[in-house]
Design an enzyme around this catalytic site. Structure first.
Site, PDB file in Angstrom:
ATOM      1  N   HIS A 123       0.838  -1.214   0.000  1.00 53.62           N
ATOM      2  CA  HIS A 123       0.000   0.000   0.000  1.00 53.62           C
ATOM      3  C   HIS A 123       0.872   1.264   0.000  1.00 53.62           C
ATOM      4  O   HIS A 123       0.514   2.266  -0.609  1.00 53.62           O
ATOM      5  CB  HIS A 123      -0.902   0.049   1.241  1.00 53.62           C
ATOM      6  CG  HIS A 123      -2.125  -0.801   1.153  1.00 53.62           C
ATOM      7  ND1 HIS A 123      -3.171  -0.513   0.312  1.00 53.62           N
ATOM      8  CD2 HIS A 123      -2.482  -1.934   1.815  1.00 53.62           C
ATOM      9  CE1 HIS A 123      -4.120  -1.438   0.461  1.00 53.62           C
ATOM     10  NE2 HIS A 123      -3.720  -2.308   1.363  1.00 53.62           N
ATOM     11  N   ASP A 130      -7.522  -2.468  -1.554  1.00 55.56           N
ATOM     12  CA  ASP A 130      -8.518  -3.177  -0.751  1.00 55.56           C
ATOM     13  C   ASP A 130      -9.858  -2.936  -1.429  1.00 55.56           C
ATOM     14  O   ASP A 130     -10.301  -1.781  -1.534  1.00 55.56           O
ATOM     15  CB  ASP A 130      -8.529  -2.633   0.681  1.00 55.56           C
ATOM     16  CG  ASP A 130      -7.192  -2.871   1.379  1.00 55.56           C
ATOM     17  OD1 ASP A 130      -6.552  -3.892   1.087  1.00 55.56           O
ATOM     18  OD2 ASP A 130      -6.793  -2.031   2.203  1.00 55.56           O
ATOM     19  N   GLU A 189      -6.767 -11.896   3.996  1.00 56.86           N
ATOM     20  CA  GLU A 189      -7.721 -10.788   3.838  1.00 56.86           C
ATOM     21  C   GLU A 189      -8.382 -10.911   2.465  1.00 56.86           C
ATOM     22  O   GLU A 189      -7.741 -10.659   1.449  1.00 56.86           O
ATOM     23  CB  GLU A 189      -6.984  -9.435   3.915  1.00 56.86           C
ATOM     24  CG  GLU A 189      -6.287  -9.202   5.245  1.00 56.86           C
ATOM     25  CD  GLU A 189      -5.474  -7.903   5.270  1.00 56.86           C
ATOM     26  OE1 GLU A 189      -5.269  -7.294   4.192  1.00 56.86           O
ATOM     27  OE2 GLU A 189      -5.050  -7.511   6.359  1.00 56.86           O
ATOM     28  N   HIS A 192      -7.809  -7.822  -0.008  1.00 63.76           N
ATOM     29  CA  HIS A 192      -6.497  -7.224  -0.320  1.00 63.76           C
ATOM     30  C   HIS A 192      -5.831  -7.918  -1.508  1.00 63.76           C
ATOM     31  O   HIS A 192      -5.561  -9.118  -1.478  1.00 63.76           O
ATOM     32  CB  HIS A 192      -5.587  -7.312   0.912  1.00 63.76           C
ATOM     33  CG  HIS A 192      -4.197  -6.777   0.687  1.00 63.76           C
ATOM     34  ND1 HIS A 192      -3.757  -5.576   1.225  1.00 63.76           N
ATOM     35  CD2 HIS A 192      -3.147  -7.263  -0.028  1.00 63.76           C
ATOM     36  CE1 HIS A 192      -2.502  -5.358   0.852  1.00 63.76           C
ATOM     37  NE2 HIS A 192      -2.108  -6.376   0.092  1.00 63.76           N
TER      38      HIS A 192
END
Ligand code: ZN
Length: 209
Positions: A123, A130, A189, A192
């Site tokens: 990121h 996301d 996740e 992600h």
């Protein structure tokens, strides 16, 4: 020849061609129908939960991503649009200072959910996103079983304890992101995805205004 001339005078395509892969671009300018829901520009985020006080980590709802990643999102959104679906983004580029704040706030047992700022998150390089899927007409999210930033085993992409429609929604998102877009999931996740070659991109630390 006519086609070449059209390409040459299209400002968007000229911009795409001139922008380096690791340069940040505003995703909404490239994909006008992408839905943004930038949670860290609200107090509705996990830092608020763990710190016990309202924390707004960003100063804007704008969302930047590296050019390499933006090009992939364009392809993904084009495919989704044909199904009446689209992407909703919760986060893209994240300043490294915010990464430190997240890391320091998160209890140790949850640290697999946040990258160590010493090495940096994708990121911080603009090359992780996301995301979830929405119905393009209603902007309603498809049910993925947990909210964004749910820190528990149910967020794992291999978790199978949900009804089939939720597992199908997760599979659809994953196949669009990986097989159509060439991005790669972070398996703990479901939301992600990142662009693997971006590990060499510079770590960035400027707050958006
Ligand atoms: Zn992420």
């Amino acid at each position: 020849m006519k086609q070449l001339l059209i390409l040459a005078f299209c400002p968007l395509l000229m911009g795409l061609a001139q922008t380096g892969d690791d340069e940040l671009v505003n995703i909404k300018e490239l994909i006008p129908d992408i839905v943004l829901d930038i949670k860290y520009n609200t107090e509705d985020n996990f830092v608020t939960v763990f710190s016990g006080s309202g924390q707004k980590l960003y100063t804007t709802d704008e969302c930047l991503v590296a050019m390499s990643t933006a090009k992939r999102l364009i392809i993904i959104q084009d495919s989704l649009r044909e199904m009446g679906l689209g992407l909703k983004m919760f986060d893209g580029y994240r300043p490294r200072a915010v990464q430190y704040l997240m890391w320091e706030t998160l209890p140790p047992e949850y640290q697999s959910f946040v990258a160590n700022p010493a090495t940096g998150s994708r990121h911080n390089r603009g090359a992780a996103v996301d995301v979830t899927l929405v119905d393009l007409a209603t902007r309603e999210e498809l049910d993925m079983g947990t909210p964004f930033d749910f820190f528990g085993p149910e967020a794992h992409i291999d978790y199978t304890g949900f009804p089939q429609n939720i597992l199908d929604n997760r599979s659809l998102l994953r196949s669009m992101m990986e097989q159509v877009g060439g991005l790669e999931i972070y398996v703990v996740e479901w939301w992600h995805y990142e662009y693997p070659p971006a590990r060499t991109y510079p770590l960035l630390d400027f707050q958006l205004k």
